[in-house]
Design a protein around this motif. Structure first.
Motif, PDB file in Angstrom:
ATOM      1  N   ASP A   1      36.400 -26.930 -47.455  1.00 38.39           N
ATOM      2  CA  ASP A   1      35.733 -27.064 -46.166  1.00 38.39           C
ATOM      3  C   ASP A   1      35.531 -25.649 -45.639  1.00 38.39           C
ATOM      4  OD1 ASP A   1      35.920 -29.782 -46.433  1.00 38.39           O
ATOM      5  OD2 ASP A   1      37.391 -30.065 -44.844  1.00 38.39           O
ATOM      6  N   TRP A   2      34.329 -25.374 -45.190  1.00 38.79           N
ATOM      7  CA  TRP A   2      34.008 -24.060 -44.634  1.00 38.79           C
ATOM      8  C   TRP A   2      33.647 -24.248 -43.167  1.00 38.79           C
ATOM      9  CZ3 TRP A   2      28.562 -21.910 -44.494  1.00 38.79           C
ATOM     10  CH2 TRP A   2      28.532 -20.657 -43.890  1.00 38.79           C
ATOM     11  N   ILE A   3      34.361 -23.525 -42.320  1.00 38.57           N
ATOM     12  CA  ILE A   3      34.167 -23.600 -40.875  1.00 38.57           C
ATOM     13  C   ILE A   3      33.578 -22.274 -40.410  1.00 38.57           C
ATOM     14  CG2 ILE A   3      35.295 -24.094 -38.673  1.00 38.57           C
ATOM     15  CD1 ILE A   3      35.679 -26.206 -41.076  1.00 38.57           C
ATOM     16  N   LYS A   4      32.513 -22.332 -39.647  1.00 34.29           N
ATOM     17  CA  LYS A   4      31.935 -21.128 -39.057  1.00 34.29           C
ATOM     18  C   LYS A   4      31.789 -21.364 -37.562  1.00 34.29           C
ATOM     19  CE  LYS A   4      28.312 -17.708 -39.508  1.00 34.29           C
ATOM     20  NZ  LYS A   4      27.342 -17.699 -38.455  1.00 34.29           N
ATOM     21  N   GLU A   5      32.507 -20.544 -36.799  1.00 34.78           N
ATOM     22  CA  GLU A   5      32.453 -20.601 -35.341  1.00 34.78           C
ATOM     23  C   GLU A   5      32.757 -21.993 -34.806  1.00 34.78           C
ATOM     24  OE1 GLU A   5      28.564 -18.976 -34.745  1.00 34.78           O
ATOM     25  OE2 GLU A   5      29.218 -16.976 -35.370  1.00 34.78           O
ATOM     26  N   GLY A   6      33.724 -22.666 -35.441  1.00 35.32           N
ATOM     27  CA  GLY A   6      34.192 -23.958 -34.972  1.00 35.32           C
ATOM     28  C   GLY A   6      33.452 -25.165 -35.495  1.00 35.32           C
ATOM     29  N   THR A   7      32.400 -24.952 -36.292  1.00 35.82           N
ATOM     30  CA  THR A   7      31.600 -26.047 -36.813  1.00 35.82           C
ATOM     31  C   THR A   7      31.786 -26.149 -38.320  1.00 35.82           C
ATOM     32  OG1 THR A   7      29.951 -25.699 -35.092  1.00 35.82           O
ATOM     33  CG2 THR A   7      29.252 -26.945 -37.022  1.00 35.82           C
TER      34      THR A   7
ATOM     35  N   ASN B   1      38.445 -31.510 -38.211  1.00 33.00           N
ATOM     36  CA  ASN B   1      38.408 -32.406 -37.059  1.00 33.00           C
ATOM     37  C   ASN B   1      39.805 -32.885 -36.694  1.00 33.00           C
ATOM     38  OD1 ASN B   1      35.656 -32.172 -36.618  1.00 33.00           O
ATOM     39  ND2 ASN B   1      35.197 -33.722 -38.147  1.00 33.00           N
ATOM     40  N   VAL B   2      40.692 -33.027 -37.680  1.00 33.54           N
ATOM     41  CA  VAL B   2      42.089 -33.353 -37.391  1.00 33.54           C
ATOM     42  C   VAL B   2      42.739 -32.192 -36.627  1.00 33.54           C
ATOM     43  CG1 VAL B   2      44.361 -33.799 -38.400  1.00 33.54           C
ATOM     44  CG2 VAL B   2      42.344 -34.945 -39.321  1.00 33.54           C
ATOM     45  N   VAL B   3      42.487 -30.962 -37.065  1.00 34.68           N
ATOM     46  CA  VAL B   3      43.027 -29.781 -36.367  1.00 34.68           C
ATOM     47  C   VAL B   3      42.580 -29.788 -34.911  1.00 34.68           C
ATOM     48  CG1 VAL B   3      42.894 -27.263 -36.203  1.00 34.68           C
ATOM     49  CG2 VAL B   3      43.253 -28.345 -38.432  1.00 34.68           C
ATOM     50  N   GLN B   4      41.300 -30.016 -34.670  1.00 34.65           N
ATOM     51  CA  GLN B   4      40.789 -30.024 -33.300  1.00 34.65           C
ATOM     52  C   GLN B   4      41.382 -31.181 -32.500  1.00 34.65           C
ATOM     53  OE1 GLN B   4      36.541 -29.883 -34.278  1.00 34.65           O
ATOM     54  NE2 GLN B   4      36.507 -27.838 -33.377  1.00 34.65           N
ATOM     55  N   ASP B   5      41.563 -32.325 -33.128  1.00 38.45           N
ATOM     56  CA  ASP B   5      42.158 -33.481 -32.462  1.00 38.45           C
ATOM     57  C   ASP B   5      43.596 -33.192 -32.047  1.00 38.45           C
ATOM     58  OD1 ASP B   5      41.692 -36.153 -31.555  1.00 38.45           O
ATOM     59  OD2 ASP B   5      42.913 -36.912 -33.214  1.00 38.45           O
ATOM     60  N   ILE B   6      44.346 -32.553 -32.929  1.00 43.43           N
ATOM     61  CA  ILE B   6      45.734 -32.176 -32.608  1.00 43.43           C
ATOM     62  C   ILE B   6      45.757 -31.243 -31.409  1.00 43.43           C
ATOM     63  CG2 ILE B   6      47.768 -30.913 -33.427  1.00 43.43           C
ATOM     64  CD1 ILE B   6      46.991 -31.859 -36.284  1.00 43.43           C
ATOM     65  N   GLU B   7      44.896 -30.236 -31.430  1.00 38.40           N
ATOM     66  CA  GLU B   7      44.864 -29.263 -30.328  1.00 38.40           C
ATOM     67  C   GLU B   7      44.468 -29.919 -29.012  1.00 38.40           C
ATOM     68  OE1 GLU B   7      43.697 -25.352 -32.978  1.00 38.40           O
ATOM     69  OE2 GLU B   7      42.124 -26.404 -31.894  1.00 38.40           O
ATOM     70  N   LEU B   8      43.500 -30.823 -29.048  1.00 34.70           N
ATOM     71  CA  LEU B   8      43.064 -31.499 -27.823  1.00 34.70           C
ATOM     72  C   LEU B   8      44.154 -32.395 -27.237  1.00 34.70           C
ATOM     73  CD1 LEU B   8      39.379 -32.444 -28.707  1.00 34.70           C
ATOM     74  CD2 LEU B   8      40.157 -30.784 -26.999  1.00 34.70           C
ATOM     75  N   GLN B   9      44.961 -32.986 -28.104  1.00 31.31           N
ATOM     76  CA  GLN B   9      46.025 -33.858 -27.621  1.00 31.31           C
ATOM     77  C   GLN B   9      47.241 -33.078 -27.147  1.00 31.31           C
ATOM     78  OE1 GLN B   9      46.881 -37.370 -29.921  1.00 31.31           O
ATOM     79  NE2 GLN B   9      44.782 -37.493 -30.645  1.00 31.31           N
ATOM     80  N   GLY B  10      47.339 -31.812 -27.513  1.00 26.86           N
ATOM     81  CA  GLY B  10      48.398 -30.962 -27.002  1.00 26.86           C
ATOM     82  C   GLY B  10      49.397 -30.526 -28.052  1.00 26.86           C
TER      83      GLY B  10
ATOM     84  N   ARG C   1      32.091 -15.495 -31.331  1.00 30.86           N
ATOM     85  CA  ARG C   1      31.296 -15.741 -32.527  1.00 30.86           C
ATOM     86  C   ARG C   1      31.849 -14.914 -33.679  1.00 30.86           C
ATOM     87  NH1 ARG C   1      25.926 -12.451 -32.450  1.00 30.86           N
ATOM     88  NH2 ARG C   1      26.650 -10.524 -31.580  1.00 30.86           N
ATOM     89  N   ASN C   2      31.234 -15.075 -34.831  1.00 30.42           N
ATOM     90  CA  ASN C   2      31.599 -14.332 -36.032  1.00 30.42           C
ATOM     91  C   ASN C   2      33.028 -14.548 -36.488  1.00 30.42           C
ATOM     92  OD1 ASN C   2      29.092 -13.246 -36.593  1.00 30.42           O
ATOM     93  ND2 ASN C   2      29.412 -11.510 -35.255  1.00 30.42           N
TER      94      ASN C   2
END
Length: 169
Positions: A35-41, A60-69, A112-113
């Protein structure tokens, strides 16, 4: 332009883009497994939602964890959230990455970057998840560092992310 012993060899670009192709060529596995992520996408790889029943996208799991705290009391999938996050992010690598960008006063970051790669699968199938996945953050686009182009970083409220403070509680 490259000249070797007086012979012109052409134009070469010496900086590689740390994407899924780069990860497949320099790390274990094939590009399709990353999986390649660039600037959060998610630019390449699995972008399924974290709630996908058979193949959730790791980023998306990483972002979900962060959003939940990530407080000590926060739980994700029945485990402490911080422990689960460490399954998905190479925290030591991320700390090194942050120190480098803070120290060099990268003025073209973090808005960015930035990129991350993770060996998310053991084959091309999204359902063939790699249990050893950890996203890593290679340095990218660091030409805007150490006072690049005459920008005065220190003391500038936008660029300087390391002000000295005496009012810590």
């Amino acid at each position: 332009h490259v000249f070797l012993n007086g012979l012109y060899w052409g134009v070469y670009y010496l900086h590689e883009r740390p994407d899924d192709d780069w990860a497949g060529a320099h790390l274990s596995g094939e590009a399709v497994e990353y999986d390649w992520i660039k600037e959060g996408t998610v630019r390449s790889g699995n972008n399924n939602p974290a709630s996908h029943p058979t193949a959730p996208g790791a980023w998306n799991v990483v972002q979900d964890i962060e959003l939940q705290g990530l407080d000590e009391s926060d739980v994700y999938a029945g485990r402490p959230a911080w422990d689960v996050l460490q399954d998905y992010v190479d925290v030591s690598d991320y700390i090194d990455y942050l120190i480098l960008n803070f120290w060099a006063q990268n003025s073209d970051w973090p808005q960015r970057n930035w990129m991350a790669t993770g060996h998310a699968r053991l084959s091309a199938s999204f359902a063939d998840a790699n249990p050893g996945l950890q996203f890593r953050f290679p340095s990218w686009a660091g030409e805007a560092t150490l006072g690049w182009a005459g920008i005065t970083i220190v003391g500038d409220p936008f660029y300087d992310r390391t002000p000295l403070r005496s009012d810590y509680d």
